[in-house]
Design an enzyme around this catalytic site. Structure first.
Site, PDB file in Angstrom:
ATOM      1  N   SER A   1      42.333  40.941  38.415  1.00 24.14           N
ATOM      2  CA  SER A   1      41.875  42.250  37.966  1.00 24.14           C
ATOM      3  C   SER A   1      42.971  43.286  38.230  1.00 24.14           C
ATOM      4  CB  SER A   1      40.546  42.603  38.643  1.00 24.14           C
ATOM      5  OG  SER A   1      39.886  43.635  37.953  1.00 24.14           O
TER       6      SER A   1
ATOM      7  N   HIS B   1      34.585  37.489  34.354  1.00 29.47           N
ATOM      8  CA  HIS B   1      35.733  38.145  34.964  1.00 29.47           C
ATOM      9  C   HIS B   1      36.303  37.327  36.119  1.00 29.47           C
ATOM     10  CE1 HIS B   1      38.418  41.359  35.811  1.00 29.47           C
ATOM     11  NE2 HIS B   1      37.873  41.680  36.973  1.00 29.47           N
TER      12      HIS B   1
ATOM     13  N   ASP C   1      34.881  37.442  29.527  1.00 27.74           N
ATOM     14  CA  ASP C   1      35.109  38.553  30.431  1.00 27.74           C
ATOM     15  C   ASP C   1      34.886  39.841  29.646  1.00 27.74           C
ATOM     16  OD1 ASP C   1      36.000  40.478  32.187  1.00 27.74           O
ATOM     17  OD2 ASP C   1      37.869  39.452  32.695  1.00 27.74           O
TER      18      ASP C   1
END
Length: 612
Positions: free
Chosen positions: A216, A363, A332
């Site tokens: 991320s 994710h 995601d």
């Protein structure tokens, strides 16, 4: 004289044997089958050397007349001290290590208002309570890499934790900070024992070869560092990285939230991570958040501008040389799969060694350990394991585990061909979707109402709030690989409207334990006011038809036989868009609407799968 010479020779022989034996007994990394192996002598945490320091950058973002220093921590095997062993670095940097703001009511922007109008109320700005203690910034990745013969380095990004400066959310300093750390690891810039002192620290245990990874935001920063072209950064493994703040918070001119965070925008993320020195926070808020971010992010139009362009790493890739192993999930809906795809294709175009790994989950999700190990073993330790000749693309198939991807020559699948499908009347219930373009001047209308979720609309037998068109039932599985593209000719009853498009697999599986791949194939959103350009929007003339074309999110999915591929068109998406008062009507011209699908085997495969 002869005796003295003999004694000297004997002494030298004994010394040589002793030195040779000592050298042979020194602990070194071990490699087998092209991978770094766990070494027992590197594996005991009580023997690891852990210390922290501050590396000086060449930026000053908190306006204190001093260059910002970033907080760095090091974890290394004791042999780097006792035996002079030098090792390569696995480096992880993050804005999250020192804590984040609490999820209080009102932190997000209010999304229940008309398009083009400001939110009805100002959001709240929670403060971060800083966590952590020296000398440990984080324990992430240490147990994975230190036993395999690496040093693990962590740093807090600018304006977070004990790092000086300000968070800028994609600003230049967030790339230059990790660059400075890599420069320090190569002896090119100074590190210090304290944030303000002059006692220097050197990385005498570093080979200078650095690999970066993270998930991320922590996956964004390796790419940011790589775009500086810093020498010594040999390879990166970004996992679900946000590669463009515009693509994270906007879609084709539309103000769109990341999945699960309705109402989030770039200033919200700023507040979420701003864990730096409390004495500097008011200044940083005024200069960065309130002067740079909020005035330029433009929630009124959603247009792409210079502010967003400066926070798009695709625009900054020219200096990049670090080998790229990209990882992402096709489902995601937070950091969407286009983020990795666009960077991977540009890296390919620049001749950078690159591979991409996609799984079918949401994710996060790193590549299998063996892939990462081979990548870092080759590019950091210099072992010739042939990883650069491995398959370019690794796709986890729908029923497989993430550590068992299927190898492909590339992504999209080289056998995929674009096939154009057209819609036929009946969208209020379920119209047709096939390769025959209608000859009739047919128009169909939907009424916007955010109270109906996309899932509700896809399952409805009939609805006036969406238009649904589907292929015949598949007689054979159909493999999609790449980016679908939609062209819609539409008119709106108001000067502004949301446009949402879902590609779904029907019949919808309503079970709570339905697989993530069972229902939604891919999605896309756009602002019809940006039908000409994402940089400039203009109000729609009610009743006038406009043509808009845009890509849906990239995907690689095998739709099983017995299913239908459905194209669903609606307006406000209750999970992602601003939510205006229901009632706006969108009228779709079926003759001017088409869906292009990337089908493995092309039209021949589609014909075979949909034959009568």
């Amino acid at each position: 004289m002869k005796k003295q010479t003999t004694r000297l020779i004997a002494f030298l022989l004994i010394t040589f044997v002793s030195l040779t034996t000592t050298a042979q007994n020194k602990i070194k990394p071990v490699f087998q089958d092209g991978e770094a192996q766990i070494v027992k002598a590197f594996s005991s945490p009580k023997d690891w050397i852990r210390h922290d320091l501050w590396v000086e950058t060449n930026t000053n973002t908190d306006s204190d007349d001093l260059l910002d220093r970033v907080h760095v921590s090091v974890t290394r095997p004791q042999q780097t001290e006792t035996e002079g062993l030098k090792l390569p670095i696995v480096y992880v940097t993050s804005p999250y290590f020192a804590g984040v703001a609490p999820d209080v009511h009102g932190i997000m922007w209010d999304v229940k208002h008309e398009l083009g109008e400001p939110a009805s109320k100002e959001r709240v700005h929670p403060e971060v309570t800083r966590l952590g203690e020296r000398p440990i910034i984080s324990n992430s990745h240490i147990s994975k890499w230190v036993p395999r013969g690496y040093i693990v380095v962590h740093s807090s990004s600018p304006g977070t934790g004990l790092s000086q400066g300000a968070p800028t959310l994609g600003g230049e300093n967030e790339a230059l900070a990790p660059k400075a750390v890599i420069d320090w690891l190569n002896g090119r810039v100074d590190g210090y024992t304290t944030p303000h002192g002059n006692e220097k620290v050197t990385a005498y245990w570093s080979t200078g070869k650095v690999g970066m990874t993270g998930t991320s935001f922590n996956g964004t920063l390796p790419l940011a560092a790589a775009t500086t072209g810093v020498k010594g950064l040999e390879a990166i493994i970004p996992i679900a990285p946000n590669t463009s703040y515009y693509h994270y918070y906007r879609s084709n001119g539309l103000v769109r939230s990341p999945g699960g965070y309705l109402g989030e925008d770039i200033d919200v993320l700023y507040d979420f991570i701003h864990s730096g020195d409390t004495a500097n926070r008011a200044h940083n808020n005024k200069v960065i958040r309130d002067t740079e971010l909020v005035p330029n992010m433009d929630r009124l139009t959603g247009d792409y501008n210079d502010f967003w362009a400066s926070r798009d790493y695709l625009n900054q890739m020219k200096p990049m040389t670090a080998a790229l192993l990209m990882s992402h999930g096709f489902n995601d809906w937070n950091v969407m799969p286009e983020h990795s795809y666009r960077i991977y294709k540009q890296a390919e175009a620049q001749g950078i060694p690159s591979q991409i790994y996609y799984h079918q989950q949401g994710h996060g999700g790193p590549p299998p350990m063996t892939m990462m190990n081979r990548w870092f073993t080759h590019y950091l330790h210099g072992v010739e394991n042939g990883v650069e000749n491995d398959a370019k693309a690794w796709i986890v198939r729908e029923n497989d585990k993430n550590d068992n991807p299927t190898a492909y020559a590339n992504y999209p699948n080289p056998s995929a061909e674009d096939v154009t499908l057209y819609v036929g009347k009946g969208g209020e219930t379920n119209g047709s979707l096939n390769t025959t373009k209608t000859t009739k001047n047919t128009k169909e209308t939907l009424t916007d109402d955010y109270n109906f979720s996309g899932g509700d609309l896809a399952q409805a037998t009939t609805s006036k709030h969406r238009l649904l068109y589907s292929t015949p039932i598949l007689k054979e599985a159909l493999h999609l690989s790449g980016e679908a593209r939609i062209t819609i000719k539409l008119a709106s009853s108001k000067p502004a409207a949301n446009l949402s498009v879902w590609l779904v697999s029907l019949p919808w599986n309503p079970a709570k334990k339905a697989k993530i791949t069972d229902n939604i194939i891919t999605r896309g959103w756009a602002d019809p006011q940006n039908h000409k350009s994402i940089t400039e929007s203009s109000p729609l003339n009610p009743g006038e038809f406009y043509e808009i074309t845009f890509n849906l999110m990239p995907d690689d999915q095998i739709i099983p036989k017995g299913q239908q591929i459905g194209l669903m068109v609606f307006s406000s998406d209750s999970e992602f868009t601003i939510l205006p008062k229901p009632g706006t009507e969108l009228t779709i011209d079926l003759q001017g609407t088409a869906l292009t699908l990337p089908i493995v085997g092309g039209k021949k495969a589609l014909t075979k799968a949909t034959r009568n």
